[in-house]
Design an enzyme around this catalytic site. Structure first.
Site, PDB file in Angstrom:
ATOM      1  N   HIS A   1       0.826  -1.201   0.000  1.00 25.78           N
ATOM      2  CA  HIS A   1       0.000   0.000   0.000  1.00 25.78           C
ATOM      3  C   HIS A   1       0.864   1.256   0.000  1.00 25.78           C
ATOM      4  CE1 HIS A   1      -3.916  -1.937   0.474  1.00 25.78           C
ATOM      5  NE2 HIS A   1      -3.287  -2.830   1.223  1.00 25.78           N
TER       6      HIS A   1
ATOM      7  N   GLU B   1      -9.042 -12.039   4.793  1.00 24.53           N
ATOM      8  CA  GLU B   1      -8.134 -11.794   5.915  1.00 24.53           C
ATOM      9  C   GLU B   1      -8.977 -11.526   7.158  1.00 24.53           C
ATOM     10  OE1 GLU B   1      -4.144  -9.306   7.129  1.00 24.53           O
ATOM     11  OE2 GLU B   1      -5.821  -8.212   6.264  1.00 24.53           O
TER      12      GLU B   1
ATOM     13  N   ASP C   1       1.837  -3.155   4.656  1.00 23.27           N
ATOM     14  CA  ASP C   1       2.108  -1.812   5.188  1.00 23.27           C
ATOM     15  C   ASP C   1       3.327  -1.861   6.113  1.00 23.27           C
ATOM     16  OD1 ASP C   1      -0.305  -0.172   4.269  1.00 23.27           O
ATOM     17  OD2 ASP C   1      -1.280  -1.873   5.252  1.00 23.27           O
TER      18      ASP C   1
END
Length: 356
Positions: free
Chosen positions: A31, A220, A299
């Protein structure tokens, strides 16, 4: 018995001794804001006088990722608050250029030969002059970073499932408009437990009709049903995360038979509380079922682990041999939107890594 590979010039190389940072690979789940270096965030916050949450500053200065658990609404809100605070520090084209260049440098250091960075340009539009200028600035930065570092780098535009599906259609049309300038895919991010995948089916149809790869998040925070929804409603070619598919043997067979790649991010799975420890992430279950995987860092700003660290987890926590790690790298390349010649070169380099 421990496996060995012999090279007449290098002697005996044992599994577990090859440098995973030198293993050629593709990075398909990273991301935009979450790719930022800790020091960069601290410097940008100081530049703009942004007061970062204490949980974030203490984590950045200590080198330890913040304690996160996003398996309930409160935990997800806390995670999103930290992410939003970091994103608020990206306010000028030079900030975007720095983030993209440093993300490329980190990937090169980790052996990546291809990076598809995921971004929702609406998040940056207010500071950068609007939606179209924001995407143009991002794509220009990606082209420059790719040229300067030698890394193949493209953009996957992602809609936010917390927003109205009409916003997603606007983004899909914009993504298609820039398909010849560096956009290769269309995604759907944020909390999988919110909104129905089918509400975004038209946006994904627009993207697919425009030649973009469909790569929504699923499986997830939500269970196997969210992966099925990505396949049935959005016709996903890849699924962001997808690890919860391991709970459904029929779904595993479907993913394997259809060749849909799951972008698995083991470090973030544990950091967000999806699994208690790394050994519980079902990498082995997915791999043995024949489900293609592309390990990703998600991330690293918040989870503290970049791309090579994901392969280290596969090696040390799941017992993957070097041959199996090489196959994971090949799967990441095959699942990418890289041109055929780039894939062939990366696959050949994976073979070279294993042959040493």
């Amino acid at each position: 018995m421990e496996r060995m590979h012999v090279n007449p010039r290098a002697g005996v190389v044992r599994d577990g001794t090859r440098d995973l940072a030198e293993l050629p690979k593709a990075h398909l789940h990273l991301h935009f804001t979450g790719s930022m270096r800790s020091l960069t965030l601290l410097e940008l916050a100081d530049k703009y006088g942004v007061r970062l949450p204490e949980a974030l500053t203490s984590a950045l200065t200590s080198g330890e990722p913040p304690r996160l658990r996003a398996t309930d609404e409160r935990g997800w809100f806390r995670f999103q608050r930290l992410y939003d605070a970091a994103r608020a520090c990206l306010r000028a084209p030079e900030d975007i250029q720095r983030l993209v260049r440093e993300a490329a440098e980190e990937d090169v250091r980790d052996g990546s030969g291809w990076l598809e960075i995921q971004v929702d340009p609406t998040s940056y539009a207010p500071a950068l002059g609007g939606l179209i200028p924001a995407l143009e600035i991002i794509l220009d930065a990606v082209a420059a970073a790719s040229r300067d570092t030698g890394l193949g780098m493209r953009v996957l535009v992602a809609a936010n499932r917390m927003k109205h599906p009409l916003d997603a259609r606007t983004l899909a049309r914009l993504a298609v408009r820039f398909a010849d300038q560096g956009v290769v895919g269309f995604g759907l991010s944020n909390d999988e437990r919110r909104g129905m995948a089918r509400d975004f089916d038209r946006a994904f149809a627009i993207a697919r009709e425009g030649g973009l790869l469909a790569a929504p998040h699923g499986g997830e925070l939500a269970g196997p049903s969210s992966v099925r929804d990505c396949l049935d409603d959005l016709h996903a070619a890849r699924v962001g995360h997808g690890v919860r598919a391991a709970e459904d043997p029929v779904l595993l067979r479907r993913l394997a038979d259809s060749g849909v790649t799951c972008e698995v991010c083991p470090a973030s799975n544990v950091a967000l509380g999806v699994y208690p420890k790394q050994a519980d992430v079902p990498l082995r279950t997915l791999f043995d079922a024949g489900v293609p995987m592309a390990l990703g860092a998600d991330d690293p700003l918040l989870f503290g682990a970049r791309l090579t660290a994901q392969y280290e987890i596969a090696r040390h926590d799941h017992g993957f041999t070097d041959a199996e790690l090489a196959e994971l790298a090949r799967q990441s390349v095959r699942g990418s939107a890289a041109p055929v010649d780039v894939r062939e070169k990366l696959l050949a380099r994976v073979d070279d890594w294993l042959a040493v």
